[in-house]
Design an enzyme around this catalytic site. Structure first.
Site, short mmCIF file in Angstrom:
data_model
loop_
_atom_site.label_atom_id
_atom_site.label_comp_id
_atom_site.label_asym_id
_atom_site.label_seq_id
_atom_site.Cartn_x
_atom_site.Cartn_y
_atom_site.Cartn_z
N PHE A 15 9.65 0.37 -3.17
CA PHE A 15 10.21 0.34 -4.52
C PHE A 15 10.90 1.65 -4.89
O PHE A 15 12.00 1.64 -5.44
CB PHE A 15 9.09 0.05 -5.54
CG PHE A 15 8.53 -1.34 -5.44
CD1 PHE A 15 9.25 -2.42 -5.91
CD2 PHE A 15 7.29 -1.57 -4.88
CE1 PHE A 15 8.74 -3.71 -5.84
CE2 PHE A 15 6.76 -2.85 -4.79
CZ PHE A 15 7.50 -3.92 -5.27
N GLU A 172 -7.10 -10.42 -6.74
CA GLU A 172 -6.13 -11.50 -6.53
C GLU A 172 -6.37 -12.22 -5.21
O GLU A 172 -6.26 -13.45 -5.13
CB GLU A 172 -4.72 -10.91 -6.58
CG GLU A 172 -4.34 -10.43 -7.98
CD GLU A 172 -3.03 -9.67 -8.05
OE1 GLU A 172 -2.54 -9.44 -9.17
OE2 GLU A 172 -2.50 -9.30 -6.99
#
Length: 419
Positions: A15, A172
């Protein structure tokens, strides 16, 4: 004119590196972006590849495809092995040496097994597509093996899943595995019962999602337990073997283990010969440069940078994105470092998904949970994906899964060592 251009070398196509390069597109600088892989990877959705919800191509984009239309940006697939601050050169694994006027280091992080390197062989982390595919195959192969064993006691280990670490990735992953094991996959395995499966989330601290507001942490734990996840808090791991995991005096027999417990910075940071923190991150100043340098920046997971309250910034995608844009703009504007504004991180919130229509989110002081948080999580993650094609495919996959409860990618290709 080309020979007089200054060179900006960016190490890392995550990123931060991608954001910095985008800020420098179509400028007077020659930009060289170096990464060991040929693709940018959307790491926050790796667990969805590992749990058979998405394909690798849904969350990855070739770096050359991102910057192919910009003449001043060159991409190189290689590994940086040495940095010389005095001569302003870097050495590549292939033997090439490159000069730089500005160096932006965004090499990311790797999982920290706290000195137990052999644990990685049995409990892979989730940092690469290879990791995700290895975990996916382990899950699928275990289900196939369990289906062939009629004795319920003997097939029990293959129906156990252990995730170590209750941060966003661990939460998650555990939630997704619980949905697979107790609902999705069982339709294809007639001899197996959802009641036979066991999913464990192991955390050394006293809560899940530490760093989140307490009400969201408790809500996440409650949702996980409703989904059948056994949440083991205050439970440090003492050993991991091929046949299972040891938690103090308890042993859980299983070949299905995922490590999401801790990270450390890339070893490349050590080549800078600068101050580092206990996670191996370079301690940078307010302009994200290392002390004593005006042209070497460290951003993302490899940087130890503090907010206005003196707290280290977390290793999250939004932090890396903002750092990349800041450094790219700083170089582009050609303002001397001493006259530049300090980096300021704008915290837009944190979120984690737990399962289908279950998530928690904190946005600018407001907390959300349940369906609203899950929809917010879906929107944000689709927005941050690079490329319309990836966004469309992920939206289509999630819509299909939501309507049918079926996960699409359930192929075994022989990658796993457990085959």
């Amino acid at each position: 004119m080309g020979t007089s251009r200054k060179t900006v070398i960016i190490v890392g196509g995550g990123f931060g590196g991608i954001a910095a390069a985008k800020s420098l597109k179509n400028t007077q600088y020659n930009v060289i972006l170096i990464d060991k892989k040929n693709h940018h990877l959307f790491q926050p959705l790796l667990y969805q590849v590992a749990t058979a919800a998405l394909s690798p191509g849904d969350i990855a984009m070739p770096i050359r495809g991102i910057f192919g239309n910009y003449d001043n940006i060159r991409t190189v697939m290689d590994k940086v092995v040495e940095i010389n601050k005095e001569t302003q050169t870097i050495q590549l694994e292939t033997g090439d040496s490159l000069n730089f006027d500005f160096l932006i280091l965004a090499p990311g992080a790797q999982y920290n097994y706290f000195g137990n390197k052999d644990w990685a062989d049995h409990a892979p982390g989730l940092k690469t597509l290879d990791n995700a595919l290895e975990i996916r195959e382990k899950i699928l192969i275990s289900l196939e093996k369990a289906d062939q064993i009629s004795d319920k006691a003997k097939r029990k280990p293959y129906l156990r899943y252990v995730v170590v670490g209750a941060g966003p990735t661990g939460v998650e992953t555990a939630g997704a595995i619980a949905e697979i094991a107790k609902r999705n996959m069982m339709r294809d395995f007639k001899s197996l019962s959802p009641a036979e499966t066991e999913v464990y989330l192991v955390e050394a601290a006293d809560g899940v999602l530490n760093g989140y507001p307490e009400n969201l942490s408790k809500r996440a734990q409650k949702d996980l337990e409703k989904m059948g996840v056994n949440v083991l808090l205050n439970s440090p791991v003492t050993d991991i073997r091929e046949d299972g995991i040891e938690i103090e005096e308890r042993f859980i027999e299983t070949p299905n283990m995922v490590w999401a417990a801790g990270v450390k910075a890339s070893p490349l940071i050590e080549a800078l010969d600068c101050d580092i923190d206990k996670m191996g991150r370079a301690i940078v100043n307010e302009h994200l440069t290392i002390p004593g340098s005006n042209n070497i920046f460290v951003i993302g997971d490899a940087a130890h940078s503090k907010d206005e309250d003196g707290n280290p910034l977390p290793g999250l995608a939004p932090v890396a994105l903002q750092m990349g844009r800041y450094v790219g703009d700083l170089i582009k504007k050609e303002i001397p470092i001493k006259d530049s504004k300090a980096f300021h991180y704008v915290d837009k919130g944190t979120m984690a998904t737990i399962g289908r229509a279950k998530a928690v989110a904190e946005v600018r002081g407001f907390t959300f949970s349940g369906l609203i948080a899950w929809l917010l999580w879906c929107f944000i993650h689709i927005f941050f994906l690079i490329g319309f094609r990836n966004r469309f495919r992920v939206f289509a996959e999630w819509s299909w899964y939501y309507i049918t409860f079926k996960r699409g990618v359930r192929l075994i290709t022989g990658r796993s060592s457990n085959e």
